[in-house]
Structures are given as C-alpha cells and as structure tokens.
Motif scaffolding. Structure first.
Motif, PDB file in Angstrom:
ATOM      1  N   PRO A   6      44.112  20.162 -36.332  1.00  0.00           N
ATOM      2  CA  PRO A   6      44.087  21.068 -37.484  1.00  0.00           C
ATOM      3  C   PRO A   6      43.873  22.519 -37.079  1.00  0.00           C
ATOM      4  O   PRO A   6      43.374  22.809 -35.985  1.00  0.00           O
ATOM      5  CB  PRO A   6      42.892  20.557 -38.291  1.00  0.00           C
ATOM      6  N   GLN A   7      44.261  23.417 -37.970  1.00  0.00           N
ATOM      7  CA  GLN A   7      43.955  24.833 -37.799  1.00  0.00           C
ATOM      8  C   GLN A   7      42.439  25.036 -37.892  1.00  0.00           C
ATOM      9  O   GLN A   7      41.802  24.562 -38.824  1.00  0.00           O
ATOM     10  CB  GLN A   7      44.640  25.653 -38.890  1.00  0.00           C
TER      11      GLN A   7
ATOM     12  N   SER B 271      37.401  21.257 -34.716  1.00  0.00           N
ATOM     13  CA  SER B 271      37.928  22.624 -34.742  1.00  0.00           C
ATOM     14  C   SER B 271      38.515  23.078 -33.410  1.00  0.00           C
ATOM     15  O   SER B 271      39.351  23.980 -33.374  1.00  0.00           O
ATOM     16  CB  SER B 271      36.821  23.600 -35.152  1.00  0.00           C
TER      17      SER B 271
ATOM     18  N   ASP C 128      48.988  24.681 -45.143  1.00  0.00           N
ATOM     19  CA  ASP C 128      49.256  24.609 -43.705  1.00  0.00           C
ATOM     20  C   ASP C 128      48.746  25.833 -42.952  1.00  0.00           C
ATOM     21  O   ASP C 128      48.503  25.759 -41.743  1.00  0.00           O
ATOM     22  CB  ASP C 128      50.770  24.485 -43.460  1.00  0.00           C
ATOM     23  N   ALA C 129      48.618  26.960 -43.649  1.00  0.00           N
ATOM     24  CA  ALA C 129      48.285  28.217 -42.974  1.00  0.00           C
ATOM     25  C   ALA C 129      46.916  28.724 -43.434  1.00  0.00           C
ATOM     26  O   ALA C 129      46.588  28.642 -44.629  1.00  0.00           O
ATOM     27  CB  ALA C 129      49.342  29.272 -43.274  1.00  0.00           C
ATOM     28  N   PRO C 130      46.125  29.272 -42.513  1.00  0.00           N
ATOM     29  CA  PRO C 130      44.800  29.787 -42.882  1.00  0.00           C
ATOM     30  C   PRO C 130      44.842  31.226 -43.392  1.00  0.00           C
ATOM     31  O   PRO C 130      44.049  32.069 -42.959  1.00  0.00           O
ATOM     32  CB  PRO C 130      44.027  29.673 -41.575  1.00  0.00           C
TER      33      PRO C 130
ATOM     34  N   SER D  63      41.709  37.284 -34.395  1.00  0.00           N
ATOM     35  CA  SER D  63      43.091  37.132 -33.951  1.00  0.00           C
ATOM     36  C   SER D  63      43.631  38.436 -33.371  1.00  0.00           C
ATOM     37  O   SER D  63      44.669  38.448 -32.738  1.00  0.00           O
ATOM     38  CB  SER D  63      43.966  36.665 -35.104  1.00  0.00           C
TER      39      SER D  63
END
Length: 432
Positions: A360-361, A167, A322-324, A432
């Motif tokens: 990875p995200q 992570s 691809d996006a969280p 975020s």
C-alpha cells in the motif's frame, strides 16, 4: 452463509470484549471463535497460522510495553507525576487541564494508550479530587488523548504497530510524518475541551501553597505494589530507563532491530531493580504482560481474516482511493473512522490494511491510522481503551455520561480528523 457466519463470529468476539460478562477475559470467546473459523473453512489452517505469525512481533511488543508501564508505575513514576501535576497547577483547573494534556500526550506516545487509561487516569482523578476541582474535564482529556493522541510513534498504539509494519517506513520516518498530524489533533482537542468544559474550568483555584513551598506533599493515591506514597523526588532511575528506551526505539529501525526487543530490554532492566526492591512480584509481572489479552489479539486476527476473506476487504478496496492526494487521504480517514466505530478500531485496522493491498501507499496507511485512532472518540465501542477508561472512571466515583461523551466526540472527531489529515497531506508533500 459463510459471510453470515464470519460476521456472527466477529460480532460475538466484539460483544464479549465490550461487555466482559462476569469479568471474563476477552480471549474466552475469541479463541473458540477463531477455532470455529478454521474448522468451518472460513480461514484455512495455513492462513490462520500465517496470520498469527504476522501478528506475533506486534503482540510481543504489546506485552513488553504493558510490562514496561507496570514497572514504571511500581517505581513511582505515575505517583510522582500526580504530585507534580498537583503542585504545578496551583489549584487552577485551567492550568491543571493543560498539564494533564501534556502528561497524557507524553504517556500515550511513549508508553502507549493503555498506560494513559490504566495508570494515568486514576492519578489524574485523585489529583483533581485532592485539589477539590471538577474532575470531568481532566478525565475526558485522558480518554480522548489515549485515542487521538496515540498517533505520534509506532509504539503508541497497537493499531500503530500494525500500520507501521504495513507502511514500509522506518521508525523515524513514521514519526516525522506523524508529528504534524499529532500536534494538529492535540490543538483541536485542547481548544474544544476548554470551550466544552468552560463552566467546570471556572472553578476558583484552591490554595496548595504548602505543596508548592515544600514539594513534598503527595497525592492520595498509591504509587506502587507496596502501597507506598510518592516522595517529592523524581524516580530518576526509572525515568532514565524510559528515556533510553525511547532513544532505542528511534535507533531500532536503523539497526534492524524490532521495537519489541527494545521495549523488552527496558522492561528487563526495570524488572531487576523492581523485583529486588520487592515493589512487584513474578506473578504480577506475568499479569502485567496481559497474556490473555495478547491471545485475544491473535485470535481476533484470525476471525477478522475470516471476514476479510468473504469479500469485505475487496469491497472496501474498491471504495478506497489509489492516490494519497488530499481528497484521497480525507476519504480514507473518514472510512477508517466510520469502520472503527462500527466494528472497533483494532479489527477495522486489520481489515483496511488488507483492503489496501500487499504494497500500500504509505500515505494511505497513515490516513487509515488517523481514522482508527481519532474516530473512536465518537462512541464507547470504537476502542477497547475507551471501554476500559469508562470502567476505571466509574470505579473512581466519576462515571462518564454517554450524552457528554457523544456530544464531545461529535465536536472533536470531525474537526480533529480534518486538521490531522490536512497536516498529514502537508507532511507528505514536504517529504516528497
């Protein structure tokens, strides 16, 4: 043909780990299977060595935390905990269930799911028997929380350690993002188990006034290697060591120290005292570190690398988002849960982390973790811990029912996965 061989090797390893023929350790099949994978070219020797090197710190931590759990048990921590459960419940099955939830969640978080299954479950079953209460709700609570409740800390589960390494998060960063999902799934599990076992939980309370007044009555279970019964006082030294070890885990990332070294230091401190008091011995310490199981994990990593190299990881990579965002997190968690029930959560984690790519995200990695930790409550084969719980419960006179386990999992897994994933999405948004 190479794909068929790779799948056959993985199936043989998982079948041996699940069935344990003649009580043989899991490594008996896994190590030869890894050797075949290398000899047949499924995994090049350099790739196999790299896989072992990558898993080395994780496996080292696993051995240290298993040893720490054994030493805590030898010092009387779990016997004392069983005594406190019996006393604080006042014979009420509902109150006991709440206390078992708290004990199992805390044990799983700090000492890993193996401690909950191997050390706490027998104490919980003995406590329910002593209070003449139905043991089913409390036994299933231990099983479910050993999986679904293992998402809080990087040290709570071997799958967590793998995800933690991938992570890019620090110890506190990982934990901060996983607090809300952990609390969400605990709330779902508790609500569903209360409803599912409502009839068992209506049992009349049993008088335990003597235990409540004196605080010295002990549960009818051994608490250490010497077979002594627990005293009414808390094992303060062991509890302080465990608390300091937990604080050490939190500080390890900032100091650039692997959590395995922190666990090893805690185990070393307890080992000196426990050996001096003759509550365990050197051979027991070696056995507690489970070298055969650690070897199994390393060999399994090589076998899974062989499967991944035949296109499985690439195929899964095309399925994974691809996006969280919320939809991506839900899809990732669902795929991880399904794969965990098909091939067991440990190889599922290894394959999915490969599928996510080299960088990875972090959100997608944590969604994988939710799937492989919560999903195994749907089937026995989803987690090695569940298989071990089944054997322990049966040996204690409370054999689990496949029908009950599956019906309970059908309720808790979808609801828990949804609640935890939404909570993860919210945590990521806040961070975020």
């Amino acid at each position: 043909m190479t794909l068929l061989l790779a799948v056959a090797l993985l199936a043989a390893v998982l079948a041996a780990a699940t069935l344990r023929p003649f009580g043989l350790p899991e490594a008996i099949i896994a190590v030869p299977a890894a050797g075949i994978a290398v000899l047949t070219g499924l995994v090049p020797p350099a790739g196999a060595w790299a896989e072992v090197g990558a898993l080395g710190p994780t496996v080292g931590f696993l051995a240290a935390i298993l040893l720490l759990g054994h030493l805590a048990d030898a010092e009387g921590v779990f016997g004392w905990l069983g005594h406190r459960l019996a006393t604080a419940s006042h014979g009420s099955p509902r109150r006991l269930l709440g206390l078992v939830f708290a004990a199992a969640a805390g044990t799983t978080a700090v000492l890993s799911l193996d401690a909950t299954v191997v050390l706490l479950t027998p104490v919980v079953l003995a406590t329910a028997t002593r209070l003449r209460l139905p043991a089913r709700p409390h036994s299933y609570a231990c099983a479910h929380l050993s999986n679904a409740g293992s998402g809080l800390l990087p040290v709570s589960n071997l799958t967590n350690l793998l995800a933690f390494s991938a992570s890019g998060l620090g110890f506190l960063g990982f934990t901060g993002l996983m607090v809300a999902p952990w609390l969400a799934v605990l709330a779902v599990e508790y609500a569903v188990l209360r409803r599912f076992f409502a009839r068992d939980l209506r049992s009349e309370p049993v008088a335990v006034a003597a235990a409540g007044r004196t605080g010295t009555e002990a549960p009818a279970v051994p608490v250490d290697a010497a077979g002594e019964e627990p005293a009414g006082t808390a094992p303060r030294f062991a509890l302080v060591v465990l608390a300091l070890t937990l604080l050490g885990f939190g500080a390890s990332s900032a100091l650039g120290v692997e959590p395995g070294w922190v666990a090893a230091c805690g185990a070393a401190v307890l080992a000196v005292r426990t050996l001096a008091r003759r509550r365990t011995g050197p051979l027991r310490l070696v056995a507690a570190a489970s070298p055969a199981f650690c070897l199994f994990v390393l060999a399994l990593g090589v076998v899974v690398a062989g499967v991944s190299g035949q296109g499985l990881a690439q195929w899964l990579g095309r399925l994974l988002p691809d996006a969280p965002d919320l939809a991506g997190l839900l899809l990732t968690a669902a795929i991880a849960a399904m794969l965990a029930n098909l091939v067991n959560n440990l190889p599922a984690t290894l394959v999915l982390l490969t599928a996510l790519g080299p960088v990875p995200q972090a959100g997608l990695v944590l969604a994988v973790l939710l799937g492989v930790n919560i999903g195994p409550n749907l089937t026995y084969a989803g987690s090695l811990a569940t298989l071990l719980w089944r054997r322990i419960a049966a040996g204690r006179g409370e054999p689990p029912s496949f029908r009950t386990f599956t019906a309970l999992g059908a309720l808790t897994v979808p609801l828990g996965l949804l609640a935890a994933t939404v909570a993860l999405w919210a945590s990521l948004a806040v961070a975020s």
